[in-house]
Motif scaffolding. Structure first.
Motif, mmCIF file in Angstrom:
data_model
loop_
_atom_site.group_PDB
_atom_site.id
_atom_site.type_symbol
_atom_site.label_atom_id
_atom_site.label_comp_id
_atom_site.label_asym_id
_atom_site.label_seq_id
_atom_site.Cartn_x
_atom_site.Cartn_y
_atom_site.Cartn_z
ATOM 1 N N ALA A 114 -9.316 12.573 -15.845
ATOM 2 C CA ALA A 114 -10.232 13.035 -14.808
ATOM 3 C C ALA A 114 -10.790 14.376 -15.287
ATOM 4 C CB ALA A 114 -9.499 13.190 -13.475
ATOM 5 N N ASN A 115 -11.827 14.858 -14.638
ATOM 6 C CA ASN A 115 -12.461 16.066 -15.159
ATOM 7 C C ASN A 115 -12.925 16.991 -14.056
ATOM 8 O OD1 ASN A 115 -15.565 15.291 -14.784
ATOM 9 N ND2 ASN A 115 -14.460 13.479 -15.477
ATOM 10 N N PHE A 116 -12.837 18.283 -14.378
ATOM 11 C CA PHE A 116 -13.237 19.355 -13.466
ATOM 12 C C PHE A 116 -13.975 20.408 -14.277
ATOM 13 C CE2 PHE A 116 -9.405 17.389 -11.846
ATOM 14 C CZ PHE A 116 -9.775 17.072 -10.544
ATOM 15 N N HIS A 117 -14.929 21.062 -13.649
ATOM 16 C CA HIS A 117 -15.754 22.040 -14.362
ATOM 17 C C HIS A 117 -16.335 23.026 -13.359
ATOM 18 C CE1 HIS A 117 -19.028 23.613 -16.863
ATOM 19 N NE2 HIS A 117 -18.369 23.126 -17.903
ATOM 20 N N PRO A 118 -16.514 24.289 -13.747
ATOM 21 C CA PRO A 118 -17.088 25.277 -12.826
ATOM 22 C C PRO A 118 -18.499 24.917 -12.344
ATOM 23 C CG PRO A 118 -16.149 26.368 -14.748
ATOM 24 C CD PRO A 118 -16.095 24.890 -15.011
ATOM 25 N N ASP A 119 -19.234 24.147 -13.150
ATOM 26 C CA ASP A 119 -20.604 23.763 -12.805
ATOM 27 C C ASP A 119 -20.728 22.260 -12.563
ATOM 28 O OD1 ASP A 119 -21.645 26.405 -13.099
ATOM 29 O OD2 ASP A 119 -21.627 26.130 -15.271
ATOM 30 N N TYR A 120 -19.630 21.636 -12.160
ATOM 31 C CA TYR A 120 -19.626 20.183 -11.971
ATOM 32 C C TYR A 120 -20.805 19.757 -11.098
ATOM 33 C CZ TYR A 120 -17.841 15.483 -11.636
ATOM 34 O OH TYR A 120 -17.702 14.128 -11.755
ATOM 35 N N GLN A 121 -21.456 18.670 -11.520
ATOM 36 C CA GLN A 121 -22.578 18.149 -10.745
ATOM 37 C C GLN A 121 -22.593 16.633 -10.843
ATOM 38 O OE1 GLN A 121 -26.371 19.931 -11.633
ATOM 39 N NE2 GLN A 121 -27.482 18.455 -10.384
ATOM 40 N N PHE A 122 -22.479 15.984 -9.685
ATOM 41 C CA PHE A 122 -22.593 14.535 -9.649
ATOM 42 C C PHE A 122 -24.023 14.132 -9.970
ATOM 43 C CE2 PHE A 122 -18.903 15.094 -6.792
ATOM 44 C CZ PHE A 122 -18.019 14.209 -7.392
ATOM 45 N N ALA A 123 -24.181 12.950 -10.559
ATOM 46 C CA ALA A 123 -25.516 12.428 -10.835
ATOM 47 C C ALA A 123 -26.297 12.349 -9.527
ATOM 48 C CB ALA A 123 -25.411 11.042 -11.474
ATOM 49 N N ASP A 124 -27.571 12.623 -9.603
ATOM 50 C CA ASP A 124 -28.474 12.543 -8.452
ATOM 51 C C ASP A 124 -28.149 13.552 -7.349
ATOM 52 O OD1 ASP A 124 -29.828 10.425 -9.707
ATOM 53 O OD2 ASP A 124 -28.401 8.978 -8.886
ATOM 54 N N SER A 125 -27.433 14.616 -7.667
ATOM 55 C CA SER A 125 -27.198 15.673 -6.680
ATOM 56 C C SER A 125 -27.856 16.954 -7.187
ATOM 57 C CB SER A 125 -25.700 15.901 -6.456
ATOM 58 O OG SER A 125 -25.126 16.554 -7.557
ATOM 59 N N ASP A 129 -25.386 21.363 -4.180
ATOM 60 C CA ASP A 129 -24.856 20.385 -3.223
ATOM 61 C C ASP A 129 -23.343 20.592 -3.090
ATOM 62 O OD1 ASP A 129 -23.894 18.018 -1.959
ATOM 63 O OD2 ASP A 129 -25.636 16.908 -2.682
ATOM 64 N N MET A 130 -22.864 20.723 -1.873
ATOM 65 C CA MET A 130 -21.440 20.987 -1.637
ATOM 66 C C MET A 130 -20.544 19.862 -2.155
ATOM 67 S SD MET A 130 -20.935 24.016 -0.649
ATOM 68 C CE MET A 130 -19.170 23.860 -0.427
ATOM 69 N N SER A 131 -21.042 18.649 -2.286
ATOM 70 C CA SER A 131 -20.208 17.556 -2.812
ATOM 71 C C SER A 131 -19.707 17.874 -4.216
ATOM 72 C CB SER A 131 -20.978 16.230 -2.811
ATOM 73 O OG SER A 131 -22.081 16.277 -3.705
ATOM 74 N N ASN A 132 -20.482 18.627 -4.986
ATOM 75 C CA ASN A 132 -20.076 18.990 -6.346
ATOM 76 C C ASN A 132 -18.800 19.833 -6.366
ATOM 77 O OD1 ASN A 132 -22.357 17.732 -7.540
ATOM 78 N ND2 ASN A 132 -23.582 19.514 -7.026
ATOM 79 N N TYR A 133 -18.569 20.557 -5.288
ATOM 80 C CA TYR A 133 -17.421 21.459 -5.235
ATOM 81 C C TYR A 133 -16.086 20.715 -5.176
ATOM 82 C CZ TYR A 133 -20.449 25.502 -4.956
ATOM 83 O OH TYR A 133 -21.363 26.485 -5.260
ATOM 84 N N THR A 134 -16.111 19.421 -4.908
ATOM 85 C CA THR A 134 -14.867 18.646 -4.945
ATOM 86 C C THR A 134 -14.282 18.644 -6.353
ATOM 87 O OG1 THR A 134 -15.985 16.537 -5.367
ATOM 88 C CG2 THR A 134 -15.576 17.130 -3.050
ATOM 89 N N ASN A 135 -15.125 18.845 -7.362
ATOM 90 C CA ASN A 135 -14.694 18.804 -8.757
ATOM 91 C C ASN A 135 -14.946 20.124 -9.483
ATOM 92 O OD1 ASN A 135 -14.804 15.968 -7.931
ATOM 93 N ND2 ASN A 135 -14.495 15.530 -10.084
ATOM 94 N N ARG A 136 -15.143 21.194 -8.746
ATOM 95 C CA ARG A 136 -15.389 22.495 -9.388
ATOM 96 C C ARG A 136 -14.097 23.281 -9.497
ATOM 97 N NH1 ARG A 136 -21.463 24.539 -7.863
ATOM 98 N NH2 ARG A 136 -22.456 22.737 -8.855
ATOM 99 N N SER A 137 -13.752 23.571 -10.726
ATOM 100 C CA SER A 137 -12.540 24.322 -11.061
ATOM 101 C C SER A 137 -12.943 25.656 -11.672
ATOM 102 C CB SER A 137 -11.705 23.509 -12.060
ATOM 103 O OG SER A 137 -12.487 23.225 -13.215
ATOM 104 N N PRO A 138 -12.005 26.579 -11.812
ATOM 105 C CA PRO A 138 -12.381 27.878 -12.385
ATOM 106 C C PRO A 138 -12.778 27.806 -13.862
ATOM 107 C CG PRO A 138 -10.047 27.850 -11.778
ATOM 108 C CD PRO A 138 -10.639 26.567 -11.322
ATOM 109 N N PHE A 139 -12.247 26.825 -14.585
ATOM 110 C CA PHE A 139 -12.532 26.660 -16.013
ATOM 111 C C PHE A 139 -12.704 25.168 -16.296
ATOM 112 C CE2 PHE A 139 -9.516 30.138 -15.406
ATOM 113 C CZ PHE A 139 -10.251 31.207 -15.896
ATOM 114 N N PRO A 140 -13.428 24.809 -17.365
ATOM 115 C CA PRO A 140 -13.484 23.394 -17.728
ATOM 116 C C PRO A 140 -12.060 22.867 -17.933
ATOM 117 C CG PRO A 140 -15.051 24.672 -19.028
ATOM 118 C CD PRO A 140 -14.188 25.649 -18.293
ATOM 119 N N THR A 141 -11.779 21.722 -17.343
ATOM 120 C CA THR A 141 -10.415 21.195 -17.348
ATOM 121 C C THR A 141 -10.426 19.681 -17.452
ATOM 122 O OG1 THR A 141 -9.662 23.034 -15.963
ATOM 123 C CG2 THR A 141 -8.252 21.080 -16.024
#
Length: 188
Positions: A114-125, A129-141
């Motif tokens: 699975a993957n997490f990133h400070p700038d995570y962005q779902f396709a078509d968002s 968009d707050m939905s991206n924050y479900t996968n936003r971590s402090p560092f790429p992980t």
């Protein structure tokens, strides 16, 4: 937030644990995370890699370590890589390479990433968009998980398929102001 190069490994892990406890567990984004955190079955690894190739080497080591480890000791691994793939699109492209490594090691179906990133962005968002924050971590992980553990957790959790939708709802209710209250030292 300080640049990753100025932080020690312990500080990077501490920020990741803080995110895990406040966002992932605290907001119940992953109902399965609390048990492994409480049992101290999460392995935190900070990669010093500065190139995708060096990260791929570290990823291989961690996949092999997790596959060979006793699940009672290490159930999951967070491979934090603050010095490489800080651009989300580069990170996203690397995920295909990571999945290819799983197959090459014959660990596909045993482990997953699975993957997490400070700038995570779902396709078509949009980026904000707050939905991206479900996968936003402090560092790429890269989050290395055991398929068996996922299966057991899903069996134990009614309506596991609804988690994603519930998470988006949670993040939208929290809003950017709420996120900043959780993590006042972060700009994202």
């Amino acid at each position: 937030m300080p640049q990753a190069h100025t932080l020690s490994q312990q500080e990077i892990i501490a920020q990741t644990e803080d995110w895990l406890e406040k966002a992932v567990i605290g907001l119940n984004l992953c109902p399965f995370a609390k048990a492994v955190q409480v049992k101290k079955q999460i392995r935190y690894v900070v990669s010093a890699a500065e190139t995708p190739q060096a990260l791929l080497h570290d990823l291989q080591q961690e996949l092999e370590t997790l596959a060979e480890a006793n699940p009672e000791k290490i159930d999951t691994t967070l491979l934090i890589h603050p010095f490489v793939l800080n651009d989300f699109l580069d990170f996203n492209d690397f995920l295909d390479v990571a999945d290819g490594l799983l197959e090459e090691l014959d660990l596909d179906g045993i482990l997953q990433i699975a993957n997490f990133h400070p700038d995570y962005q779902f396709a078509d968002s949009s980026p904000d968009d707050m939905s991206n924050y479900t996968n936003r971590s402090p560092f790429p992980t890269l989050h290395l998980l055991r398929e068996d553990s996922i299966s057991r957790a899903v069996e134990a959790f009614p309506e596991a398929e609804a988690i994603f939708e519930k998470n988006i709802e949670t993040m939208e209710q929290l809003g950017i102001e709420g996120w900043h209250r959780l993590f006042p030292d972060r700009s994202k």
